[in-house]
Design a protein around this motif. Sequence first.
Motif, PDB file in Angstrom:
ATOM      1  N   VAL A  75      -5.280  -2.277  -2.620  1.00 41.30           N
ATOM      2  CA  VAL A  75      -5.372  -3.737  -2.593  1.00 41.30           C
ATOM      3  C   VAL A  75      -4.413  -4.331  -1.566  1.00 41.30           C
ATOM      4  N   SER A  89      -3.400  -0.383  -6.610  1.00 38.41           N
ATOM      5  CA  SER A  89      -2.606  -1.465  -6.023  1.00 38.41           C
ATOM      6  C   SER A  89      -2.323  -1.212  -4.555  1.00 38.41           C
ATOM      7  N   LYS A 117      -7.654  -6.101   0.704  1.00 40.99           N
ATOM      8  CA  LYS A 117      -6.754  -7.237   0.495  1.00 40.99           C
ATOM      9  C   LYS A 117      -7.438  -8.429  -0.165  1.00 40.99           C
ATOM     10  N   LYS A 171      -5.877  -8.563  -7.584  1.00 34.94           N
ATOM     11  CA  LYS A 171      -5.481  -7.663  -8.672  1.00 34.94           C
ATOM     12  C   LYS A 171      -4.082  -8.034  -9.134  1.00 34.94           C
ATOM     13  N   PRO A 173     -13.968  -6.972  -9.436  1.00 35.92           N
ATOM     14  CA  PRO A 173     -13.656  -6.682  -8.022  1.00 35.92           C
ATOM     15  C   PRO A 173     -14.887  -6.790  -7.120  1.00 35.92           C
ATOM     16  N   ILE A 176      -9.173  -8.400  -2.823  1.00 36.66           N
ATOM     17  CA  ILE A 176      -9.226  -8.264  -4.281  1.00 36.66           C
ATOM     18  C   ILE A 176      -7.973  -8.863  -4.903  1.00 36.66           C
TER      19      ILE A 176
END
Length: 772
Positions: A395, A392, A400, A404, A262, A402
């Motif tokens: 994210v 999450s 945003k 994932k 990340p 990242i």
Amino acid sequence: MRIKSIRFFLFSAALGILAYTSWRCTSTLADDTRMPDVIDYNFHIRPILSDRCFKCHGPDANKREANLRLDTPEGAYAAFKDNAKAHAIVPGNPEASELMARITAKDTSQRMPPMKSNLTLSPHEIELLEKWIEQGAKYKPHWAFIAPKSPEIPEADAAWVRNPIDHFTYAKMKEKGLSPSDEADKERLLKRVCFDLTGLPPSLEMQDRFLKDTSPKAYEKIVDELLANKHYGEKMATYWLDVARYADSHGYQDDGLRTMWPWRDWVIHAFNSNYSYAKFLTWQLAGDLIPNATKEMLLATGFNRNHKITQEGGVIDEEYRVEYVNDRTSTFGKAFLALTFECSKCHDHKYDPISQKDYYSTFAFFNQVPEKGLFGTIDASFADPPNIKITSQEVSSILKFINKRDTAAVEVMVMKDSSNWRPTYVLNRGNYDAHGEPVGVGIPKSILPFSPQKYGKNRLGLAKWLVDDQNPLTSRVFVNRVWFQFFGRGIVKTLGDFGMQGELPTHPELLDWLAVDFKSHHWNIKRLVKQIVTSATYRQSSSITSAHLKVDPDNVYLSHAPRLRIPAENVRDHVLASADILNPEIGGPSIKPYQPKGIWEVASSGRGSLMTYVQDHQQDLYRRGMYVFIKRTVPPPSMLIFDASNRDQCEVQRGRTNTPLQALVMMNDPHVSESSRVLASTMAKLKLPVDEVLSQVFRKIVCRTPQAKELAILKKYLEAEQLEFQRQPKKIRQLMKVGEYQKNQALDNAFTAALMQTIQMIYNMEETLMRV
């Protein structure tokens, strides 16, 4: 792995001869023995004294002879202890200066440097010293420790220059009796700037569009398009990952899994968003200390936690904790100041004005983290504290950038200072348990005095000190590194050493102008990059004349563009992108592509999830090279062959080698063979005339239209291979099995197999992997 037929080598050699532009690299520059009107201590005298005199008469008191120092004016001007009337240097009077008498002595027992040192002074160097003393023997602080001032922009040929950079390079060329080269042709220039700004080849659509655009702004439009491209951030981040020693494992013997990707996503995001360099370095050094710090600021401090961490039982906790702080201190010195701080860990620096006390005063900034030398186990499901969890929900809202993929929270190591101040001591001989005198926070005064009252007594204060307008190093170091990425050589060649033993800048006025201009425009990285790539200096042809080779064999004075092999990660990118199978996904966890069996297993300690190599599949196989999993004890072999870093420590400049192993990778690596197969099948499906097929393939890979001779060689090789496969059809199926990418058995015929072989030969051409 397959060994290609002798025809492969013959045809590849023929293509190489046609595509090869005469050039050479040498280690020496033509001597410049002209006597300057004004002798400058930094640029004319100190290099002589440093190389021939400072070993016995320099800053190292333990090796100093005759109690004589020549590195300071106080020492050089002082009377000798055994003869009050004698002085090493008498400003304005060479005849009365003992230094001149000793370096010109006929008696070898009296001459300096002594015979046993195997060091000598040339007549020109002796004349320089004599004239310097005549002019007053004025000492100066080391050039890199003097704050840069914007010099006057020199005049230049108005028909050639495009921006201020060119005025400086043109002036230096003229000074050396050189003239600039013509601008590169549009095809080669497009390939160069695409690889330099995104690490990817131009598509056929972009090639056609640029070639058709005859407007004066055609090239600038392409540059703006590439700077706005999402892959720009990936290209810029790749270099920074070396500096930050990013890896996907902890290192040391057990070398267990770590999750720092990340933070890598953040670096890409920062470059794409054009964060100012001041913001970029401040968040990484001290984002956690900024008032009301956001989660993104905390994530950025992962930069400080990328160092190796032990997971081996039985270690001494404090020993390794100190080792981590040592790593952060040395990385800070090299990454932001281009100084070899690590040389002062055990004793005062032998060349630069960095004492051991200075080292541990800098160490104190990084010594406040509540960490342990050993924490958790090799397969711990959580990151060593201090750490942050990224969910999450975050994210999808505040983070945003990242990438994932699953719902589980990701833990990343970050920085956080303890609520209680940990005292720092000078460590005698660098031993973790040998506490000497206590020290507070500080930085060597020779660079810029550090005031805790002005800046603050923590890492945030350190970041403020770095971006202080009077700091002589921060902007110089960064613009020099950016320059290196586009020219293959820094204005200061030693990217990691701006100290006394580092190289002098080849264009000192240009370096200072760039540094001041960069700061005055708010540390704008994209603006700096655009300045460089739109300059006439950058846009020159890489063709080399005999005059260039005679006067400037290393192209120090930039009278033509350099020929550089693309970085290791981009070798993979180029192959996948030209075959149209590159997965363009940005960010996310690292991936494990094809790799020879048993490499991890042989080097493994025998425990942990990274004991064996588990290859990824489907789209993950086709991700960019910067996302390939880096296990520190066993780096990706094909990338290591192309000089990639193993990320053990901060690295600001990779080695540059040229070995047969690189050709073997391009001939036998599964991702090259698979890309050749896929591209061959794609082209065969189009059912175009052979000449057009070969021309398109060549343009995709080499990024220019093939010459008639080159096309004839390719066609002859294709026909020979096709005839061979028609004679031995069993070889077709075996050849076309390579790789996991979707196969079309209907295209498994002699023509497709022969085209695949031809494509792989093109991948193995010297020009394919060069930006010229």
